[in-house]
Design an enzyme around this catalytic site. Sequence first.
Site, PDB file in Angstrom:
ATOM      1  N   GLY A 289       0.882  -1.118   0.020  1.00  0.00           N
ATOM      2  CA  GLY A 289       0.114   0.041   0.022  1.00  0.00           C
ATOM      3  C   GLY A 289       0.905   1.268   0.096  1.00  0.00           C
ATOM      4  O   GLY A 289       1.795   1.074   0.488  1.00  0.00           O
TER       5      GLY A 289
ATOM      6  N   THR B 102       8.593   5.057  -1.870  1.00  0.00           N
ATOM      7  CA  THR B 102       8.153   3.872  -2.455  1.00  0.00           C
ATOM      8  C   THR B 102       8.370   3.597  -3.929  1.00  0.00           C
ATOM      9  O   THR B 102       8.168   4.645  -4.567  1.00  0.00           O
ATOM     10  CB  THR B 102       6.666   3.385  -2.064  1.00  0.00           C
ATOM     11  OG1 THR B 102       6.064   2.524  -2.837  1.00  0.00           O
ATOM     12  CG2 THR B 102       5.758   4.699  -2.306  1.00  0.00           C
TER      13      THR B 102
ATOM     14  N   GLU C  96       6.179   2.250  -5.880  1.00  0.00           N
ATOM     15  CA  GLU C  96       4.861   2.251  -6.480  1.00  0.00           C
ATOM     16  C   GLU C  96       4.499   3.730  -6.554  1.00  0.00           C
ATOM     17  O   GLU C  96       3.309   3.968  -7.119  1.00  0.00           O
ATOM     18  CB  GLU C  96       3.845   1.416  -5.679  1.00  0.00           C
ATOM     19  CG  GLU C  96       3.802  -0.157  -6.020  1.00  0.00           C
ATOM     20  CD  GLU C  96       2.614  -0.804  -5.543  1.00  0.00           C
ATOM     21  OE1 GLU C  96       1.953  -1.433  -6.444  1.00  0.00           O
ATOM     22  OE2 GLU C  96       2.683  -1.006  -4.162  1.00  0.00           O
TER      23      GLU C  96
ATOM     24  N   HIS D  46      -3.918  -7.712  -8.340  1.00  0.00           N
ATOM     25  CA  HIS D  46      -2.955  -6.791  -7.580  1.00  0.00           C
ATOM     26  C   HIS D  46      -3.906  -6.118  -6.636  1.00  0.00           C
ATOM     27  O   HIS D  46      -3.705  -6.479  -5.306  1.00  0.00           O
ATOM     28  CB  HIS D  46      -2.115  -5.804  -8.236  1.00  0.00           C
ATOM     29  CG  HIS D  46      -1.403  -4.975  -7.655  1.00  0.00           C
ATOM     30  ND1 HIS D  46      -0.395  -4.117  -8.344  1.00  0.00           N
ATOM     31  CD2 HIS D  46      -1.329  -4.571  -6.631  1.00  0.00           C
ATOM     32  CE1 HIS D  46       0.200  -3.417  -7.488  1.00  0.00           C
ATOM     33  NE2 HIS D  46      -0.351  -3.770  -6.177  1.00  0.00           N
TER      34      HIS D  46
HETATM   35 ZN   LIG Z   1       0.313  -2.781  -4.379  1.00  0.00          ZN
END
Ligand SMILES: [Zn+2]
Length: 353
Positions: free
Chosen positions: A110, A155, A157, A238
């Site tokens: 997350g 992160t 992501e 995902h």
């Molecule tokens: Zn993820």
Amino acid sequence: MKPVVSAKDIEELLHNGGDLGTLPAEAIFTPSARDLLRDWRNKGGKLPEIARADTVSESAVPGAKPLSSRSPKPELDAFFNSASCRNLKEQICDVGRRLWQRAYVDGNGGNIAIRVGEDIALCTPTLVSKGFMKPEDLCLVDFEGNQFCGAKNRTSEILMHLQIMKRQPRAVATVHCHPPYSTGFAVAGLVPPTCMIPEYEVFASVAVAPYRTPGTPEMGKLVADLTDKHNTILMANHGVVSWSHNNVEDAYFKMEILEAYCRTVLVSTQLGVPPKTMTPAQLQDLLKIKQSLGIPDPRYGLKECELCDNDEWRPGVTCAVPGPQDATVGPDPELEKAVQAITDQILARITKQ
Ligand SMILES: [Zn+2]
């Protein structure tokens, strides 16, 4: 004598939906009022000419220019260590805690981001549980992912969040997590059916993006391409990512709403009766509310009969007229005759015995 405008005055004005343009042109702004105006502007808020000229012009207040990747490093550092940035960091930690407590994230999964300038964002670090982040763990990055501030590394992501912000100028905050029920739909590649719960219809606009390796620009692009008409994207195999034009808590709310909805839909399919849906006219009323809230939805402008088609309701659906086969559903006369003949023969044999 010039009127003095305090932070409290500005907060009250914004709270009551007032227009900053009504602030007196000759006003003197207190330092905290200037901070508020600067934050407002950094978050993309519109400022009146007078306030901009008097309080946040480059010459009047050093560092008041909207922050960007081109801002001098000391200016970025000053913002990163300011009380207003601390407040945003605390909001991110708070959302992280709620994600973890609701089991929407696992391990260090997350991530969360808030736009804080023209092309810069505050975001979560890598390798830290979202349930236990501290404000000092957070990072300041530009929209290419270059990190300017923060002791921990950002992160990987985050690139997807930044692509959303680049593509969707209204996105002020983004949240990504792996809530199990919603992710179940994402694994199945299914957009949840519609017309069942008002909350979901008003606040979420959901689509599925195909699977790509997390953190790659390709994944980010597939998600960002959907943000014109959707604010909550199921990422196949995902998880989910949402964006808000209001604030980070609002982006988080989309997760709660979607997850509760997916769970409710699953329960309703196990009760032995087909789930009931609201009528297209009832949905139309909800879409009007949604549009007034500035929330995107691909169904605006569709014909009423296209709105609650749960088989393939997305644009491209046509209002179907029942075909000839549908009109003649019922007993087949030929078959009836054959059954009758066989029954007669059996009865005749029984009566002879
Ligand atoms: Zn993820």
